[in-house]
Design an enzyme around this catalytic site. Sequence first.
Site, PDB file in Angstrom:
ATOM      1  N   LYS A  86     -68.149  36.017 -44.774  1.00 51.91           N
ATOM      2  CA  LYS A  86     -69.307  35.286 -45.301  1.00 51.91           C
ATOM      3  C   LYS A  86     -68.900  34.139 -46.227  1.00 51.91           C
ATOM      4  CE  LYS A  86     -70.215  38.446 -49.197  1.00 51.91           C
ATOM      5  NZ  LYS A  86     -70.026  37.493 -50.303  1.00 51.91           N
ATOM      6  N   ASP A  87     -67.624  34.122 -46.681  1.00 53.46           N
ATOM      7  CA  ASP A  87     -67.146  33.029 -47.527  1.00 53.46           C
ATOM      8  C   ASP A  87     -66.736  31.804 -46.734  1.00 53.46           C
ATOM      9  OD1 ASP A  87     -67.503  34.529 -49.827  1.00 53.46           O
ATOM     10  OD2 ASP A  87     -65.425  35.216 -49.917  1.00 53.46           O
ATOM     11  N   ARG A 134     -79.671  34.032 -52.363  1.00 56.76           N
ATOM     12  CA  ARG A 134     -80.307  34.792 -51.282  1.00 56.76           C
ATOM     13  C   ARG A 134     -80.866  36.110 -51.805  1.00 56.76           C
ATOM     14  NH1 ARG A 134     -78.609  39.196 -48.889  1.00 56.76           N
ATOM     15  NH2 ARG A 134     -76.553  38.974 -49.832  1.00 56.76           N
ATOM     16  N   ARG A 135     -80.053  36.842 -52.555  1.00 56.67           N
ATOM     17  CA  ARG A 135     -80.529  38.104 -53.109  1.00 56.67           C
ATOM     18  C   ARG A 135     -81.641  37.880 -54.130  1.00 56.67           C
ATOM     19  NH1 ARG A 135     -74.414  39.899 -53.676  1.00 56.67           N
ATOM     20  NH2 ARG A 135     -74.124  41.048 -51.720  1.00 56.67           N
ATOM     21  N   ARG A 152     -71.972  36.557 -62.895  1.00 53.51           N
ATOM     22  CA  ARG A 152     -70.767  36.248 -62.143  1.00 53.51           C
ATOM     23  C   ARG A 152     -69.760  37.358 -62.381  1.00 53.51           C
ATOM     24  NH1 ARG A 152     -68.963  31.367 -61.267  1.00 53.51           N
ATOM     25  NH2 ARG A 152     -67.568  32.500 -59.878  1.00 53.51           N
ATOM     26  N   ARG A 158     -69.438  43.238 -62.851  1.00 53.33           N
ATOM     27  CA  ARG A 158     -70.884  43.342 -62.599  1.00 53.33           C
ATOM     28  C   ARG A 158     -71.409  44.737 -62.897  1.00 53.33           C
ATOM     29  NH1 ARG A 158     -72.424  39.039 -57.900  1.00 53.33           N
ATOM     30  NH2 ARG A 158     -70.704  37.600 -58.262  1.00 53.33           N
ATOM     31  N   CYS A 244     -73.547  28.983 -48.037  1.00 54.24           N
ATOM     32  CA  CYS A 244     -73.590  30.346 -48.565  1.00 54.24           C
ATOM     33  C   CYS A 244     -74.538  30.511 -49.740  1.00 54.24           C
ATOM     34  CB  CYS A 244     -72.186  30.794 -48.982  1.00 54.24           C
ATOM     35  SG  CYS A 244     -71.033  30.979 -47.606  1.00 54.24           S
TER      36      CYS A 244
END
Length: 330
Positions: A86-87, A134-135, A152, A158, A244
């Site tokens: 996905k990166d 997106r989230r 971040r 996190r 992304c």
Amino acid sequence: MTVTDRRTLRIGTRRSLLATTQSEHVAALVRDKLDVDTVLVEITTDGDRTQAAGTPLQGSATGVFVGALREALLNDQVDLAVHSLKDLPTYPEPGIALAAVPPREDPRDVVVARDGLTLGELPVGSKVGTGSPRRAAQLHALGLGLDVVSIRGNVDTRIGKVRAGEVDAVVLARAGLARIGRLDEVTEVLDPLQMLPAPGQGALAIECRADDDLLELLAALDDPSTHAAVLAERTALATLEGGCSAPIGALAEVAEGEDGPELWLRATVLSDDGALALRRSGSAPLTDRAAAAHLGAQLAQELLDEGADQLRSAPNPQDSTAGSTEVHHA
């Protein structure tokens, strides 16, 4: 070239625990499938340096973790590089080839919350952390009254914010937690109906130099179903030109149909605040990769025809209504 012409394959990886774990997984596949030794070569990327400094990414995050690994490939510092798929930017990079996509981990997003809570159990106003637009957009769209805050850092950072009480929950990719053995910290696995993952989430990408004979050998590590699914998702993303960091989710799955395998694709584009959303789903016979790419492009074009490119900057959500349509392609 034969495999035995190279005693050891140098595998480029980012330095993080997740990245090195993913790269060691690929190294094990290389040793098993190609019967050749491997060594991990750690490369510090611009994204890692930015993240370590606590500096927000400027603009789109597309490719921010990828460039240094590709440079190491082109400079012959490494023989292959491993990325979270996905990166990867959706546009081709001269001199670089996507050699293989191994079997995918579960692509869904998960919640790690205080006191073992789910999103629906968190009180109104609870702080939920994510670094993904997106989230964030899909969290807003759930209408739970959550305070979505930007964070971040790596997985430890996190989750540490939850443990320290800085946030009530964080949303992460299940695949990453699975790979580093921390699924026991998950308090909820989110259904894709609630939150579609990022295109390519849960999959790994193995790249090498485009003119390297290794390209043909690495095909032994490829999983055709996974490759087709992520190709459909990423073609949709490329057509939408979101990158992304845009509020775009997509998930494709291969299923057995009456006349052979079929590819099912779902995609969504949201305004940043989640107030507006367009959703499409479609399916097509999976005859080859071209069919997967065609499905992704067609589904994305239908979203664009409905105004998907305008949702990200919708100035007044009260003046519009969210659209949700389903289509199926023969």
